[in-house]
Write a protein that holds these residues in place. Structure first.
Motif, PDB file in Angstrom:
ATOM      1  N   GLU A 332     -71.881 -78.625-147.871  1.00  0.00           N
ATOM      2  CA  GLU A 332     -72.065 -80.049-148.142  1.00  0.00           C
ATOM      3  C   GLU A 332     -73.438 -80.323-148.752  1.00  0.00           C
ATOM      4  O   GLU A 332     -73.589 -81.227-149.569  1.00  0.00           O
ATOM      5  CB  GLU A 332     -71.900 -80.850-146.855  1.00  0.00           C
ATOM      6  N   LEU A 333     -74.439 -79.561-148.355  1.00  0.00           N
ATOM      7  CA  LEU A 333     -75.808 -79.797-148.834  1.00  0.00           C
ATOM      8  C   LEU A 333     -76.017 -79.296-150.261  1.00  0.00           C
ATOM      9  O   LEU A 333     -76.601 -79.998-151.092  1.00  0.00           O
ATOM     10  CB  LEU A 333     -76.808 -79.107-147.913  1.00  0.00           C
ATOM     11  N   LEU A 334     -75.565 -78.099-150.540  1.00  0.00           N
ATOM     12  CA  LEU A 334     -75.965 -77.431-151.776  1.00  0.00           C
ATOM     13  C   LEU A 334     -74.833 -77.223-152.774  1.00  0.00           C
ATOM     14  O   LEU A 334     -75.101 -76.839-153.916  1.00  0.00           O
ATOM     15  CB  LEU A 334     -76.590 -76.056-151.458  1.00  0.00           C
ATOM     16  N   TYR A 335     -73.601 -77.465-152.358  1.00  0.00           N
ATOM     17  CA  TYR A 335     -72.477 -77.203-153.255  1.00  0.00           C
ATOM     18  C   TYR A 335     -71.551 -78.405-153.319  1.00  0.00           C
ATOM     19  O   TYR A 335     -70.372 -78.319-153.040  1.00  0.00           O
ATOM     20  CB  TYR A 335     -71.699 -75.964-152.795  1.00  0.00           C
ATOM     21  N   THR A 336     -72.109 -79.551-153.683  1.00  0.00           N
ATOM     22  CA  THR A 336     -71.322 -80.791-153.687  1.00  0.00           C
ATOM     23  C   THR A 336     -70.219 -80.770-154.730  1.00  0.00           C
ATOM     24  O   THR A 336     -69.291 -81.556-154.660  1.00  0.00           O
ATOM     25  CB  THR A 336     -72.231 -82.000-153.952  1.00  0.00           C
ATOM     26  N   LYS A 337     -70.320 -79.901-155.703  1.00  0.00           N
ATOM     27  CA  LYS A 337     -69.275 -79.806-156.720  1.00  0.00           C
ATOM     28  C   LYS A 337     -68.286 -78.687-156.400  1.00  0.00           C
ATOM     29  O   LYS A 337     -67.540 -78.234-157.241  1.00  0.00           O
ATOM     30  CB  LYS A 337     -69.891 -79.572-158.099  1.00  0.00           C
ATOM     31  N   GLY A 338     -68.289 -78.223-155.142  1.00  0.00           N
ATOM     32  CA  GLY A 338     -67.379 -77.134-154.769  1.00  0.00           C
ATOM     33  C   GLY A 338     -68.116 -75.810-154.709  1.00  0.00           C
ATOM     34  O   GLY A 338     -69.150 -75.603-155.335  1.00  0.00           O
ATOM     35  N   ASP A 339     -67.581 -74.911-153.927  1.00  0.00           N
ATOM     36  CA  ASP A 339     -68.212 -73.597-153.786  1.00  0.00           C
ATOM     37  C   ASP A 339     -68.251 -72.872-155.119  1.00  0.00           C
ATOM     38  O   ASP A 339     -67.275 -72.878-155.870  1.00  0.00           O
ATOM     39  CB  ASP A 339     -67.417 -72.740-152.796  1.00  0.00           C
ATOM     40  N   PRO A 340     -69.378 -72.218-155.430  1.00  0.00           N
ATOM     41  CA  PRO A 340     -69.406 -71.386-156.633  1.00  0.00           C
ATOM     42  C   PRO A 340     -68.505 -70.174-156.430  1.00  0.00           C
ATOM     43  O   PRO A 340     -68.273 -69.749-155.295  1.00  0.00           O
ATOM     44  CB  PRO A 340     -70.885 -70.981-156.737  1.00  0.00           C
ATOM     45  N   PRO A 341     -67.993 -69.617-157.506  1.00  0.00           N
ATOM     46  CA  PRO A 341     -67.086 -68.464-157.368  1.00  0.00           C
ATOM     47  C   PRO A 341     -67.635 -67.324-156.524  1.00  0.00           C
ATOM     48  O   PRO A 341     -66.872 -66.722-155.768  1.00  0.00           O
ATOM     49  CB  PRO A 341     -66.856 -68.042-158.827  1.00  0.00           C
ATOM     50  N   PRO A 342     -68.956 -66.999-156.600  1.00  0.00           N
ATOM     51  CA  PRO A 342     -69.422 -65.847-155.815  1.00  0.00           C
ATOM     52  C   PRO A 342     -69.510 -66.110-154.312  1.00  0.00           C
ATOM     53  O   PRO A 342     -69.711 -65.182-153.537  1.00  0.00           O
ATOM     54  CB  PRO A 342     -70.839 -65.570-156.380  1.00  0.00           C
ATOM     55  N   PHE A 343     -69.377 -67.390-153.880  1.00  0.00           N
ATOM     56  CA  PHE A 343     -69.681 -67.723-152.491  1.00  0.00           C
ATOM     57  C   PHE A 343     -68.769 -66.991-151.511  1.00  0.00           C
ATOM     58  O   PHE A 343     -69.229 -66.331-150.574  1.00  0.00           O
ATOM     59  CB  PHE A 343     -69.585 -69.240-152.284  1.00  0.00           C
ATOM     60  N   GLU A 344     -67.454 -67.129-151.689  1.00  0.00           N
ATOM     61  CA  GLU A 344     -66.517 -66.470-150.771  1.00  0.00           C
ATOM     62  C   GLU A 344     -66.601 -64.949-150.883  1.00  0.00           C
ATOM     63  O   GLU A 344     -66.498 -64.232-149.886  1.00  0.00           O
ATOM     64  CB  GLU A 344     -65.086 -66.948-151.051  1.00  0.00           C
ATOM     65  N   GLN A 345     -66.798 -64.463-152.113  1.00  0.00           N
ATOM     66  CA  GLN A 345     -66.933 -63.020-152.295  1.00  0.00           C
ATOM     67  C   GLN A 345     -68.183 -62.501-151.588  1.00  0.00           C
ATOM     68  O   GLN A 345     -68.178 -61.408-150.999  1.00  0.00           O
ATOM     69  CB  GLN A 345     -66.995 -62.698-153.792  1.00  0.00           C
ATOM     70  N   ALA A 346     -69.239 -63.316-151.608  1.00  0.00           N
ATOM     71  CA  ALA A 346     -70.469 -62.918-150.927  1.00  0.00           C
ATOM     72  C   ALA A 346     -70.237 -62.771-149.424  1.00  0.00           C
ATOM     73  O   ALA A 346     -70.756 -61.861-148.781  1.00  0.00           O
ATOM     74  CB  ALA A 346     -71.572 -63.947-151.196  1.00  0.00           C
ATOM     75  N   HIS A 347     -69.435 -63.677-148.851  1.00  0.00           N
ATOM     76  CA  HIS A 347     -69.126 -63.584-147.425  1.00  0.00           C
ATOM     77  C   HIS A 347     -68.390 -62.278-147.105  1.00  0.00           C
ATOM     78  O   HIS A 347     -68.645 -61.637-146.078  1.00  0.00           O
ATOM     79  CB  HIS A 347     -68.275 -64.781-146.999  1.00  0.00           C
ATOM     80  N   LYS A 348     -67.479 -61.884-147.981  1.00  0.00           N
ATOM     81  CA  LYS A 348     -66.733 -60.642-147.747  1.00  0.00           C
ATOM     82  C   LYS A 348     -67.660 -59.428-147.810  1.00  0.00           C
ATOM     83  O   LYS A 348     -67.586 -58.534-146.954  1.00  0.00           O
ATOM     84  CB  LYS A 348     -65.625 -60.503-148.789  1.00  0.00           C
ATOM     85  N   VAL A 349     -68.543 -59.403-148.818  1.00  0.00           N
ATOM     86  CA  VAL A 349     -69.479 -58.284-148.943  1.00  0.00           C
ATOM     87  C   VAL A 349     -70.426 -58.258-147.748  1.00  0.00           C
ATOM     88  O   VAL A 349     -70.741 -57.185-147.194  1.00  0.00           O
ATOM     89  CB  VAL A 349     -70.264 -58.389-150.268  1.00  0.00           C
ATOM     90  N   LEU A 350     -70.893 -59.430-147.322  1.00  0.00           N
ATOM     91  CA  LEU A 350     -71.792 -59.518-146.181  1.00  0.00           C
ATOM     92  C   LEU A 350     -71.125 -58.960-144.929  1.00  0.00           C
ATOM     93  O   LEU A 350     -71.760 -58.224-144.150  1.00  0.00           O
ATOM     94  CB  LEU A 350     -72.203 -60.976-145.959  1.00  0.00           C
TER      95      LEU A 350
END
Length: 793
Positions: A332-350
């Motif tokens: 809500e704070l930093l991605y008001t236009k929706g999650d960037p494409p790498p966001f979910e992928q970053a969670h998987k790699v993490l």
């Protein structure tokens, strides 16, 4: 099967008993027919048994429930066919009781259907006596209550399932009545507060709240009870605390909901003890003090992306203070236009590797876009379980801008070089052509040659201007915007079309003298119209009619809501229509996509209509397409008109729109959005409205309300039963029916002429509210006219 009330059963039973007890019952054929009619039309199960339990009557309702015909069961003992084994003896006991004179009575038992299904039947039983006072007939009148039984069983199962969920929920679940007394206290609540359910049921909720918060809590409940919302996060008003049985307070996270019951309002609180989380946050804040001086944004969030720590560097970079950011979801704070494409992928790699690094696009508090180089590290607890994520973000926005500028400069330099070379070559080709034309004009002075040479010269000069436009594009300049009168542009295009198109294509155009001007690039607008005309030519390989029409239009709020690209205002509408092969419905939504084409290999690039769309939108306008396979296609180009005193004066002269006086209008259209907006418009202007989504429904509605409906608005293009078929059906019901026909294709205006005088007006879609209201007023208050009027939308 239809169910009857107990009083209905008793009444039917009494009527049947009275009729059967009349003299000579079943002694002649007429009386037998009467009884048969009563039994067959009864809305319940009726079975008549003799003294031995054999079936002598068995009505249609029994046949439908059991799937046995009367002939299959006549003369058989009913317990041998319908009863389940465990109920045979109890039912026989009831039967013998009836035969002994103990009647009437009620009984409930299962019946087996022919395919083995069990149906639960509630019976009202009685006996009929012979002249000697002995029981001759046993009559049962029953109602199938199987579905009620199943509903009760499903409700019981649901209640048990709910109880299981509540009992084993991870959150404390507490329900209170309107007087704030506890009526539900689950196992997790017992663990958190230290009370057993028996200790708190019936007690006020205050025993679970620290004394210093009880007053504010009561105020919160009163306000929530009176509000229209059904749920709320209680932490919205700040931190909340509970108090355990031993007097210790603890921080909590809770939400509250309410439902209206017959007995009053029920409030349910779901609560979670967040003591450990608060302690962890405190430790993190202590540790983070050392990080506040770093230039990078350093933050910690939990596994659900809620911010736990927000450094001074993060405050400086994003503009959110720590108080504003902590507790909020990072999305809500930093991605008001929706999650960037790498966001979910970053969670998987993490999750797999324990760390991730990459670039992300984010937003600051004031809406500024950032590009950051982000480094994530998974933080684990003492047991090695993931508990939070440490994030360090470095602002690389300016660095990326410099890179983009450098790449763009290289690209534009390459395009400019290429365009310059092409322009040089093309100008070398065009120059001798232009010079030769002048000499040819001096040599060939006859009218026909002069006309062709003038056309050739105009085309060559336009080619030169298009080369200039390519250069302007390559250098990043926009086309020149000047006041353009579409009449002049269209006359020039029509002249070229008549000289170049096959003679099998009939070209027609309509240019009103009062046409408004538009602000645009003449070359680009010329390209738009030529693209549409060339497409129309390609759609008519065997010839046909190409029509160019223009009109002034005012787009109102109603029309703008019906079309996403439209905006209210004044527009010049240029319509290019053909009578060609048409566009199939399944691809009409794709025709404006780049590189989409239905032409063969090498016959088209698929860029024509996408270019048209880009130019029209670049001029602040929009374009609509309508088509019917085998009948033709129509493109409507809407270009914003230049404001002028004359236009404003004309708008003022339009005056108020005509209103209705409660007349009932039937609107028939297969587009749900058009039905709803048309209904809203007509009702706002004093009409009553019925709507139908197809011709069949329209005919049924008209048959029911023929004396009330005064006008029918019919879409000509609908599935199943189209407009012309619907109109003919309505005329059979009422030869004097008044109809407004509507279609996106002007060709359908010709089609309605064959239907007859019932069609008073043809509206060309899209129509505006004022044109629809004017059409209705014209029909309901007719004026002398020559021929049938047409209102173009």
């Amino acid at each position: 099967m239809r169910r009857q009330s107990k009083s209905g059963l008793n009444k039917s039973k009494q009527n049947l008993r009275r009729r059967i007890n009349e003299p000579n019952w079943l002694k002649d054929e007429m009386e037998a027919d009467f009884l048969s009619a009563v039994l067959e039309t009864a809305g319940m199960l009726v079975i008549v048994l003799d003294c031995e339990g054999r079936i002598v009557r068995f009505n249609r309702a029994c046949e439908q429930i059991t799937q046995y015909s009367f002939e299959e069961v006549r003369g058989q003992h009913f317990w041998d066919i319908f009863l389940i084994p465990e109920e045979i003896e109890p039912v026989k006991a009831v039967f013998h009781s009836l035969r002994s004179g103990h009647f009437p009575n009620q009984f409930e038992n299962f019946w087996l259907t022919k395919d083995g299904e069990r149906r639960l039947i509630t019976w009202n039983n009685t006996a009929l006596l012979g002249t000697d006072g002995s029981v001759q007939w046993i009559i049962g009148i029953g109602v199938d209550v199987t579905e009620r039984m199943r509903a009760e069983e499903a409700l019981k199962e649901s209640e048990e399932r709910f109880a299981g969920i509540v009992s084993h929920a991870r959150e404390a679940i507490i329900s209170v009545d309107e007087s704030q007394r506890i009526i539900l206290f689950n196992e997790q609540a017992e663990k958190i507060f230290g009370y057993s359910a028996e200790e708190v049921i019936g007690k006020p909720l205050d025993i679970l709240i620290p004394p210093r918060f009880t007053k504010s809590h009561r105020e919160h409940i009163r306000e929530f009870s009176a509000s229209p919302i059904s749920g709320r996060g209680m932490n919205e008003r700040g931190d909340i605390y509970g108090i355990r049985k031993d007097g210790r307070e603890f921080p909590a996270e809770a939400s509250i909901s309410k439902v209206e019951l017959r007995s009053g309002k029920l409030f349910t609180v779901m609560l979670r003890d967040i003591t450990e989380r608060k302690q962890a946050e405190e430790r993190l804040r202590e540790q983070a003090t050392l990080l506040d001086r770093a230039k990078d944004a350093i933050l910690v969030r939990d596994l659900s992306d809620t911010v736990l720590f927000w450094s001074k560097g993060a405050e400086r970079l994003y503009g959110w203070t720590s108080d504003e950011a902590v507790g909020k979801n990072i999305r809500e704070l930093l991605y008001t236009k929706g999650d960037p494409p790498p966001f979910e992928q970053a969670h998987k790699v993490l999750a797999e590797k324990g760390e991730w690094m990459g670039e992300l696009r984010q937003m600051t508090k004031d809406g500024k876009e950032l590009t950051v180089e982000s480094r994530w590290t998974l933080v684990r607890n003492d047991k090695g379980e993931p508990k939070s994520i440490l994030v360090i973000n470095t602002d690389i926005t300016e660095k990326k801008k410099l890179e983009a500028q450098f790449l763009r400069a290289q690209r534009m330099e390459s395009i400019g070089t290429l365009a310059g070379g092409i322009a040089h070559d093309l100008n070398n080709v065009l120059s001798p052509i232009l010079m030769s034309i002048r000499m040819l004009q001096m040599r060939f002075t006859d009218e026909s040659s002069q006309r062709l040479l003038a056309t050739l010269r105009a085309s060559a000069e336009r080619g030169a201007r298009m080369v200039s436009q390519v250069l302007s594009f390559a250098r990043g300049a926009e086309g020149e915007r000047i006041a353009v009168q579409p009449r002049h542009l269209i006359r020039e295009i029509v002249k070229i079309l008549k000289d170049t198109l096959p003679k099998t294509i009939d070209i027609r155009f309509s240019l009103p003298d009062n046409l408004w001007a538009v602000a645009g690039d003449p070359t680009q607008l010329y390209q738009v119209l030529m693209n549409l005309c060339v497409n129309a030519r390609d759609a008519m390989p065997q010839g046909g009619r190409l029509t160019i029409e223009t009109e002034n239009a005012y787009i109102d709020e109603t029309y703008a809501r019906m079309h996403l690209d439209a905006k209210p205002g004044r527009f010049v509408v240029i319509t290019v229509s053909d009578t060609g092969v048409g566009i199939p419905p399944h691809i009409i939504d794709k025709i404006f996509e780049p590189f989409f084409t239905t032409k063969g290999q090498g016959e088209g690039t698929g860029l024509g209509l996408s270019t048209v769309m880009g130019i029209v939108r670049g001029h602040g306008g929009f374009i609509n397409a309508y088509s019917e396979v085998g009948k033709g296609t129509q493109f409507k180009v809407y270009l914003p008109a230049i404001e002028s005193t004359e236009m404003a004066q004309r708008q003022e002269e339009q005056g108020d729109l005509p209103v209705g006086h409660g007349e009932l209008i039937l609107v028939v259209d297969d587009e749900e959005a058009i039905l709803e907006i048309t209904r809203g418009t007509l009702e706002a202007f004093g009409y009553n409205v019925l709507t139908a989504s197809d011709g069949t429904e329209a005919v049924a509605l008209y048959a029911q309300n023929k004396d009330k409906i005064q006008v029918v608005l019919v879409d000509m293009m609908m599935p199943y039963m189209d407009g012309p078929s619907t109109i003919r059906a309505l005329q059979k019901l009422n030869p004097k029916v008044k109809i407004i026909a509507a279609s996106g294709l002007a060709a359908n205006g010709k089609a309605v002429e064959a239907i007859g005088a019932a069609v008073k007006i043809f509206l060309s879609k899209p129509y505006t509210a004022d044109k629809l209201l004017t059409a209705l007023a014209g029909i309901l208050k007719p004026r002398p006219r020559d021929g049938r009027p047409t209102l173009d939308g």
